[in-house]
Design an enzyme around this catalytic site. Structure first.
Site, short mmCIF file in Angstrom:
data_model
loop_
_atom_site.label_atom_id
_atom_site.label_comp_id
_atom_site.label_asym_id
_atom_site.label_seq_id
_atom_site.Cartn_x
_atom_site.Cartn_y
_atom_site.Cartn_z
CE LYS A 114 14.73 14.05 -68.96
NZ LYS A 114 12.73 14.07 -69.64
CG ASP A 154 12.43 15.86 -67.21
OD1 ASP A 154 11.78 15.48 -67.60
OD2 ASP A 154 13.31 15.18 -66.10
N1 GLU Z 1 10.60 16.11 -68.97
C1 GLU Z 1 8.80 16.22 -70.10
C2 GLU Z 1 9.26 14.58 -69.98
O1 GLU Z 1 10.07 13.90 -69.48
C3 GLU Z 1 9.19 16.64 -70.96
C4 GLU Z 1 9.89 16.60 -72.23
C5 GLU Z 1 9.05 18.04 -73.33
O2 GLU Z 1 8.84 18.47 -73.69
O3 GLU Z 1 10.27 18.08 -74.72
O4 GLU Z 1 8.67 13.41 -70.71
#
Ligand code: GLU
Length: 451
Positions: A114, A154
């Site tokens: 993340k 996100d």
């Molecule tokens: N940000 C999204 C999550 O929290 C997607 C992450 C992604 O697609 O890699 O699941």
């Protein structure tokens, strides 16, 4: 002492540890292997960068950015980048940890990661946001890459942000096939149209299937059910449309400015247009206003927190009136609130299951880019449905098995939950994390500890 007088630790990284410690006693072969548990829990790589960015007025402003690779045991890191004032190291660590469990649970071949930049996008012009994005991407350097760590959108980042990230990375890696370095890109740039609403679509399939296979006594479909949604960003807004189309009544929605309510069901598409014009759902003609907390405490069948973390806490969990909570957001419910909801017989579909649709479609986009192909939208949506339904079944089955086999684990479970007087049985969150942690454990032991 009343519940509201009890202090609750809202540090997200410690919350992920509490959740993990509850799951470990049930993950066969892991309980007692303290070292392996710590290996699975501790982030592999933590990066903090300073981002000097020239603002439109000529001043240079310093932003802070973060990227955490929680685990690459099952594959390259995967996870979004958020632009949010609260982004900080513990928040990003926690979100990366949830990504590892999420990817394992829906069985996509990624680990968890993340990123975040501490900033308020409402106060940035589009040009400033672009410069923050490009500087952040450059600062990450080879920490990210199509086979090392793959960012995605996100909170307050979107397809445009991913296009800038892709472009910046490509400038630094000329002549290489760079499209799979980020997902959630615009359709014209290797993205999938289905990615935009994928988190909500995943939450919808999980909920619909959970009801169909008997997860909630006496309710077998969404038809006529009342739904309240906290958050009207990408996840909340798409969820409103999908639940509405399945025959549910979306009686309340909210955003950061407040909430609106209509017991007869809101016209969610008109609410969307109203938000586009005015910047908020508040004041939608014909609706009643609710204070922000009001959505969480409203009487309804299904409550969908689709905003940010730590929304259902020890302070308000006893006032939640829904029968089912569906976590479209990451980390909206604290461990103490989990216990209170469980004690009150309120079921909860946890984030690592309910919001995994985003990363599933990200995986399809990544695979499409690796193959240099263009996948059909209908196939993507169908594959998403199958995967979310399968994960829902796995979690429900595991939860039943854990409850039935509880006596065998009683001592370990009591130890894991000793800080909590309320929790009596493993819930769906613990079941989901047990499945995920066991998958990571198996891969870790197959690979072995090197050297
Ligand atoms: N940000 C999204 C999550 O929290 C997607 C992450 C992604 O697609 O890699 O699941």
């Amino acid at each position: 002492m009343s519940a509201t007088a009890v202090a609750e630790d809202l540090n997200l990284h410690r919350i992920t540890r509490q959740q993990f410690d509850r799951a470990v006693p049930f993950a066969d072969d892991l309980h007692g292997w303290r070292g392996i548990a710590d290996w699975l829990f501790e982030p592999e790589h933590i990066m903090e960068v300073t981002l000097p960015v020239r603002m439109d007025d000529g001043f240079v402003h310093m932003f802070r950015g973060y990227r955490v690779l929680h685990s690459a045991i099952r594959g390259p890191g995967k996870g979004g980048v958020r632009f949010h004032p609260s982004a900080g190291i513990d928040e990003v660590k926690a979100l990366a940890t949830w990504m590892s469990w999420k990817c394992a649970l829906v069985d996509v071949p990624f680990g968890g990661a993340k990123g975040g930049v501490a900033c308020d996008t409402h106060r940035l012009s589009a040009r400033e946001k672009e410069r923050v994005t490009r500087r952040f991407t450059a600062a990450l350097g080879d920490t990210i890459g199509p086979h090392t760590d793959i960012p995605a959108p996100d909170l307050y980042t979107d397809a445009q942000t991913m296009a800038w990230m892709y472009d910046t990375y490509s400038m630094m890696h000329p002549g290489e096939a760079n499209l799979p370095v980020v997902t959630g890109k615009p359709v014209e740039l290797g993205g999938l149209a289905a990615r935009d609403g994928a988190t909500a679509r995943g939450a919808f399939y999980v909920t619909d299937h959970f009801l169909a296979i008997g997860g909630l006594a006496g309710v077998d479909s969404l038809d006529g059910r009342t739904v309240a949604i906290q958050g009207f960003g990408s996840a909340g807004r798409h969820a409103a449309g999908l639940f509405r189309d399945a025959g549910a009544l979306v009686v309340a929605v909210s955003d950061s400015r407040g909430g609106i309510y209509d017991p007869a069901g809101l016209n969610v598409r008109a609410v969307g247009r109203f938000k586009d014009e005015t910047g908020t759902v508040v004041g939608f003609p014909g609706s009643e206003s609710l204070p922000q907390a009001g959505v969480l405490e409203l009487e309804c069948d299904i409550l969908i927190p689709a905003a940010i973390e730590n929304q259902i806490t020890i302070r308000n969990a006893s006032r939640v009136q829904a029968r089912l909570v569906v976590e479209a957001a990451n980390g909206p419910t604290t461990p103490a609130a989990d216990d209170i909801l469980a004690e009150r017989g309120i079921k909860l579909l946890p984030d690592v299951l309910a919001n995994a649709g985003g990363v599933v479609v990200s995986y399809f986009e990544w695979a499409q880019n690796i193959e240099n192909q263009k996948w059909e939208e209908a196939d993507v949506v169908e594959k998403l449905r199958t995967r979310m339904q399968r994960a829902t079944e796995v979690v429900l089955t595991r939860r039943t098995a854990l409850v039935e086999g509880l006596d065998g684990y009683r001592e370990a479970w009591e130890e894991a939950t000793k800080s909590s007087a309320l929790v009596a049985r493993p819930d769906l969150r613990t079941a989901a994390q047990v499945v995920a942690i066991q998958r990571c454990r198996t891969a870790a032991l197959q690979r072995g500890v090197w050297p």
